[in-house]
Enzyme design. Structure first.
Site, PDB file in Angstrom:
ATOM      1  N   GLU A   1      56.212  42.901  65.667  1.00 19.78           N
ATOM      2  CA  GLU A   1      54.985  42.787  66.449  1.00 19.78           C
ATOM      3  C   GLU A   1      55.264  41.858  67.619  1.00 19.78           C
ATOM      4  O   GLU A   1      55.758  40.743  67.449  1.00 19.78           O
ATOM      5  CB  GLU A   1      53.856  42.226  65.567  1.00 19.78           C
ATOM      6  N   ARG A   2      54.974  42.352  68.817  1.00 20.33           N
ATOM      7  CA  ARG A   2      55.218  41.580  70.039  1.00 20.33           C
ATOM      8  C   ARG A   2      56.687  41.188  70.180  1.00 20.33           C
ATOM      9  O   ARG A   2      57.020  40.099  70.665  1.00 20.33           O
ATOM     10  CB  ARG A   2      54.338  40.331  70.102  1.00 20.33           C
TER      11      ARG A   2
ATOM     12  N   GLU B   1      41.153  39.391  63.356  1.00 16.63           N
ATOM     13  CA  GLU B   1      41.624  40.690  63.833  1.00 16.63           C
ATOM     14  C   GLU B   1      41.770  41.691  62.681  1.00 16.63           C
ATOM     15  O   GLU B   1      42.840  42.255  62.458  1.00 16.63           O
ATOM     16  CB  GLU B   1      42.931  40.524  64.609  1.00 16.63           C
TER      17      GLU B   1
ATOM     18  N   ARG C   1      46.277  29.698  59.411  1.00 15.33           N
ATOM     19  CA  ARG C   1      46.124  29.800  60.862  1.00 15.33           C
ATOM     20  C   ARG C   1      44.660  29.709  61.297  1.00 15.33           C
ATOM     21  O   ARG C   1      43.766  30.213  60.613  1.00 15.33           O
ATOM     22  CB  ARG C   1      46.740  31.101  61.366  1.00 15.33           C
TER      23      ARG C   1
ATOM     24  N   ASP D   1      44.717  32.858  73.624  1.00 16.05           N
ATOM     25  CA  ASP D   1      45.845  33.530  73.013  1.00 16.05           C
ATOM     26  C   ASP D   1      47.092  33.526  73.894  1.00 16.05           C
ATOM     27  O   ASP D   1      47.432  34.556  74.468  1.00 16.05           O
ATOM     28  CB  ASP D   1      45.444  34.971  72.676  1.00 16.05           C
TER      29      ASP D   1
ATOM     30  N   GLU E   1      54.870  37.515  74.972  1.00 14.46           N
ATOM     31  CA  GLU E   1      53.851  38.568  74.970  1.00 14.46           C
ATOM     32  C   GLU E   1      53.083  38.639  76.290  1.00 14.46           C
ATOM     33  O   GLU E   1      52.925  39.712  76.863  1.00 14.46           O
ATOM     34  CB  GLU E   1      52.882  38.333  73.809  1.00 14.46           C
TER      35      GLU E   1
ATOM     36  N   GLU F   1      53.120  32.701  86.853  1.00 18.16           N
ATOM     37  CA  GLU F   1      51.680  32.412  86.930  1.00 18.16           C
ATOM     38  C   GLU F   1      51.111  32.866  88.276  1.00 18.16           C
ATOM     39  O   GLU F   1      50.011  33.408  88.350  1.00 18.16           O
ATOM     40  CB  GLU F   1      51.450  30.904  86.744  1.00 18.16           C
TER      41      GLU F   1
ATOM     42  N   TRP G   1      36.876  42.339  72.848  1.00 18.44           N
ATOM     43  CA  TRP G   1      37.787  41.292  72.397  1.00 18.44           C
ATOM     44  C   TRP G   1      37.413  39.888  72.881  1.00 18.44           C
ATOM     45  O   TRP G   1      38.055  38.917  72.517  1.00 18.44           O
ATOM     46  CB  TRP G   1      39.218  41.613  72.823  1.00 18.44           C
TER      47      TRP G   1
HETATM   48  C1  BDP Z   1      48.040  38.022  69.468  1.00 18.97           C
HETATM   49  C2  BDP Z   1      48.849  39.258  69.329  1.00 18.97           C
HETATM   50  C3  BDP Z   1      48.708  39.924  68.017  1.00 18.97           C
HETATM   51  C4  BDP Z   1      48.863  38.897  66.906  1.00 18.97           C
HETATM   52  C5  BDP Z   1      47.862  37.810  67.087  1.00 18.97           C
HETATM   53  C6  BDP Z   1      48.018  36.664  66.094  1.00 18.97           C
HETATM   54  O1  BDP Z   1      48.485  40.147  70.373  1.00 18.97           O
HETATM   55  O2  BDP Z   1      49.679  40.913  67.952  1.00 18.97           O
HETATM   56  O3  BDP Z   1      48.732  39.477  65.670  1.00 18.97           O
HETATM   57  O4  BDP Z   1      48.015  37.236  68.350  1.00 18.97           O
HETATM   58  O5  BDP Z   1      48.465  35.609  66.522  1.00 18.97           O
HETATM   59  O6  BDP Z   1      48.684  37.268  70.431  1.00 18.97           O
HETATM   60  O7  BDP Z   1      47.676  36.784  64.952  1.00 18.97           O
END
Ligand code: BDP
Length: 687
Positions: free
Chosen positions: A167-168, A294, A327, A373, A401, A519, A549
């Site tokens: 992921e990412r 999420e 988390r 994020d 990301e 940036e 979101w």
């Molecule tokens: C975001 C990502 C996602 C992660 C999420 C996380 O887009 O893929 O699952 O954070 O930190 O940055 O849980």
């Protein structure tokens, strides 16, 4: 494989005299105390010596060491010289610190070098330090080095899935898994462990925080055999193994009808899983948990709070000394901004501050650096400073990301340093994030830093060879947050590429300017996002504007930005201590780079810099795209001074960045030119 040694690249020492000095100093290697980690240290030193000097020192017992050579050992391990080396410094170094001393030999002898830790991990880190000195062609006489890590937990989070995807991930497939199982050949895992421990990382979670399907079973005996092997490899490098867990596991794989954290059967089930894991891996680290975030399950389903959820797992792990890392990335991802309380930026603070003091001693909350994020620019999460009686670790994202996905160069250490240096004023001046994260501010038993890894099975580990600097820099910075971003970058360049000052200068320039450049051509003034949905690469100003979101910029024909003020906005600014609360709350005092994070302003609003918002957008985007193009030219000046393959790979990535930065420039500038109806003061854009 190109670049696979990364910063553990051991080129032959050019100068015969220096080679001779190193050979004499490391004529033989002895370990005082017998542990796997000490063995690793000795082997690493021997290997580095062989590669750099052509001489492989013999491994001898400490008592058999002649007048010169290296002793690697632990305090109280039975070697008087090691105990003496630490001597008065025993209090200055923590459990994982070390002392390196060169002791003068009798006439004509080069003497001994002592690498002493309070633990074998410390001794291993000291050994890597000595190797770093030789890689940088430093003399070894008169050494007296005392080092201790600022953070207890120095962790890496893999977001690897068992199907082999990450992921990412922007650097190939997982080095841990393929096709639904662990890879057979764990060589790459071992090489990764070396890299990590050479910069002081001492913990790793090896599966994605989004735990689905097969991954849920990692905590069962089904994977025990391989997990034991992985843990063995990591242990030899002083790295503890953690697993991400699925909060709904009792239902998904346990045959229970609930995952309610207060249900005795659920508690019993987790306790059994913990016992099984510790039977196989006695030093297992613990669980990393993403819950109620999420679409992942969590305690909210049962009307319980996050302390209930975390404490249940903590109870299961406590008898074995395990940790729960919970988390705080918890927010409603299906919101429509109906009232001020739905501001996503507020969510972590709103969820967790009321629970301060309710978490078990072996629970640590893991808090992302910013409230949203991992954007290229965000304020520091106000949750740092909002909790006093809770263990906390800072979460960073090494994988890029939102910062160019390892196609663009973006050296992130300067950003992380700003975060660590941020003074929350929570207990008066000087309550920096660095002090809160390491537990020092409130004397917490646990603290540290975790980060999402940027590696995959890519030949150079990180897709973009320059992205290795982020992994290296992460380890070095969290060991010692007072190191400078420049210093770390220079060191990385010397170790990984060349000690040639021309190379160092050019690469340093590229790295140090890269974050600012990125940036400048992406989302302006802290507003964030404006990326293509889902994969998050490339510009799409309204990509997330009308989704749920919670990531908005509110641009219309009159203005742009998110009103997070106390009076008329979401009230987010009130989550900070004074003076930040007031500083952020007023558009006059809010730092320019965060203006649109905190305020909705007209395009004609004049920034502290003296420019209007709209002109700032135009200028930074034109300049940013130009600066990105210049990075390529700088790099091309290094032809012949850097190994061919790295050179070509970086050149092709920088060419892509140059083109892509133009795309960003054009999309952003055109959008705002049309929206605002205001032409560029320099005549470059006509609406
Ligand atoms: C975001 C990502 C996602 C992660 C999420 C996380 O887009 O893929 O699952 O954070 O930190 O940055 O849980």
């Amino acid at each position: 494989r190109i670049g696979s040694e990364a910063w553990l690249r051991y080129e032959t020492v050019e100068s015969e005299a220096l080679r001779e000095e190193y050979r004499n100093a490391c004529a033989a290697v002895a370990i005082a105390g017998e542990t796997k980690v000490l063995r690793t240290a000795a082997t690493e030193l021997k290997e580095a010596m062989r590669a750099m000097t052509g001489y492989s020192p013999e491994l001898v017992a400490a008592r058999d060491l002649e007048a010169s050579g290296v002793i690697i050992g632990v305090l109280g391990g039975g070697d008087a010289a090691i105990d003496g080396a630490i001597g008065g410094e025993a209090d200055a170094i923590g459990d994982e610190g070390y002392v390196i001393r060169s002791m003068r030999g009798s006439a004509g002898e080069s003497g001994r070098i002592l690498i002493a830790g309070k633990s074998d991990r410390g001794a291993l880190y000291g050994t890597f330090h000595l190797i770093r000195l030789m890689q940088q062609r430093e003399p070894l006489g008169g050494l007296h080095i005392v080092e201790t890590p600022a953070n207890g937990l120095r962790m890496i989070n893999q977001w690897d899935n068992m199907d082999g995807s990450i992921e990412r991930g922007y650097a190939g497939k997982s080095i841990f898994y393929r096709d639904g199982r662990f890879v057979e050949d764990l060589t790459r895992v071992r090489e990764y462990a070396r890299l990590l421990s050479s910069v002081g990382i001492n913990a790793i979670s090896i599966n994605n925080v989004n735990v689905h399907r097969e991954e849920t079973k990692l905590i069962t005996t089904a994977y025990e055999e391989t997990l034991v092997k992985v843990a063995d490899i990591l242990r030899a490098y002083g790295i503890g193994l953690f697993l991400s867990i699925n909060f709904a596991s009792p239902i998904a794989i346990g045959g229970l009808s609930t995952a309610d954290p207060l249900d005795p059967a659920v508690r019993g089930w987790w306790a059994e899983r913990a016992s099984d894991l510790y039977r196989a891996i006695p030093d297992f680290g613990g669980f990393l948990v993403k819950a109620d975030s999420e679409f992942r399950p969590g305690p909210f389903t049962y009307g319980r709070n996050h302390a209930d959820g975390a404490n249940m797992l903590a109870e299961a792990l406590a008898p074995h000394g395990g940790l729960v890392i919970w988390r705080c990335f918890v927010y409603n991802c299906l919101q429509d901004w109906r009232d001020r309380s739905t501001d996503r930026a507020r969510a972590a603070y709103d969820h967790f501050t009321p629970l301060d003091g309710q978490f078990a001693d072996n629970v640590i909350l893991q808090i992302k650096n910013g409230p949203m994020d991992f954007q290229v620019r965000e304020p520091v999460s106000p949750l740092f400073g909002g909790l006093r009686e809770t263990n906390q670790v800072l979460e960073l994202q090494i994988t890029q990301e939102y910062t160019g996905q390892q196609k663009h160069v973006c050296y992130l250490v300067p950003q992380w340093k700003e975060v660590l240096d941020f003074d929350t004023h929570a207990a008066g001046e000087g309550t920096t994030v660095a002090k809160i994260a390491n537990g020092g501010a409130w004397n917490r038993p646990y603290g540290g830093i975790a980060a999402v890894s940027n590696i995959g099975d890519d030949a150079c580990w990180t897709g973009h060879p320059l992205a290795q600097a982020n992994l290296y820099g992460y380890g070095r910075l969290i060991w010692n947050p007072s190191l400078t971003a420049e210093g770390i970058a220079s060191e990385w360049i010397r170790l990984s590429h060349s000690c040639d000052p021309a190379v160092e200068d050019a690469v340093l320039g590229i790295l140090m300017n890269s974050w600012g450049i990125y940036e400048s051509y992406t989302a302006p003034l802290g507003v964030g996002w404006m990326v293509s949905p889902n994969h998050h690469y490339g510009p799409n100003v309204d990509g997330y504007e009308y989704s749920k979101w919670g990531t908005y910029h509110f641009a219309d024909c009159r203005g742009i930005g998110v009103d997070r003020t106390i009076g008329t906005g979401t009230g987010y600014a009130a989550q900070y201590h004074s003076p930040w609360r007031e500083t952020y709350d007023s558009p006059e005092s809010c730092p320019d780079e965060l203006l649109l994070f905190f305020h909705h302003v007209p395009y004609t609003h004049v920034l502290r810099s003296g420019k209007t918002v709209i002109q700032h957008i135009y200028d930074t985007h034109f300049e940013g795209a130009e600066a990105a193009a210049a990075l390529l030219d700088e790099w091309l000046s290094l032809r012949g001074k850097i190994n061919e393959e790295d050179f070509e790979l970086v050149a092709s990535r920088l060419a892509e960045q140059r083109d892509h930065a133009k795309e960003w420039r054009d999309v952003i500038n055109t959008y705002f030119c049309r929206k605002s109806g205001i032409a560029d003061g320099q005549g470059r854009l006509i609406y």
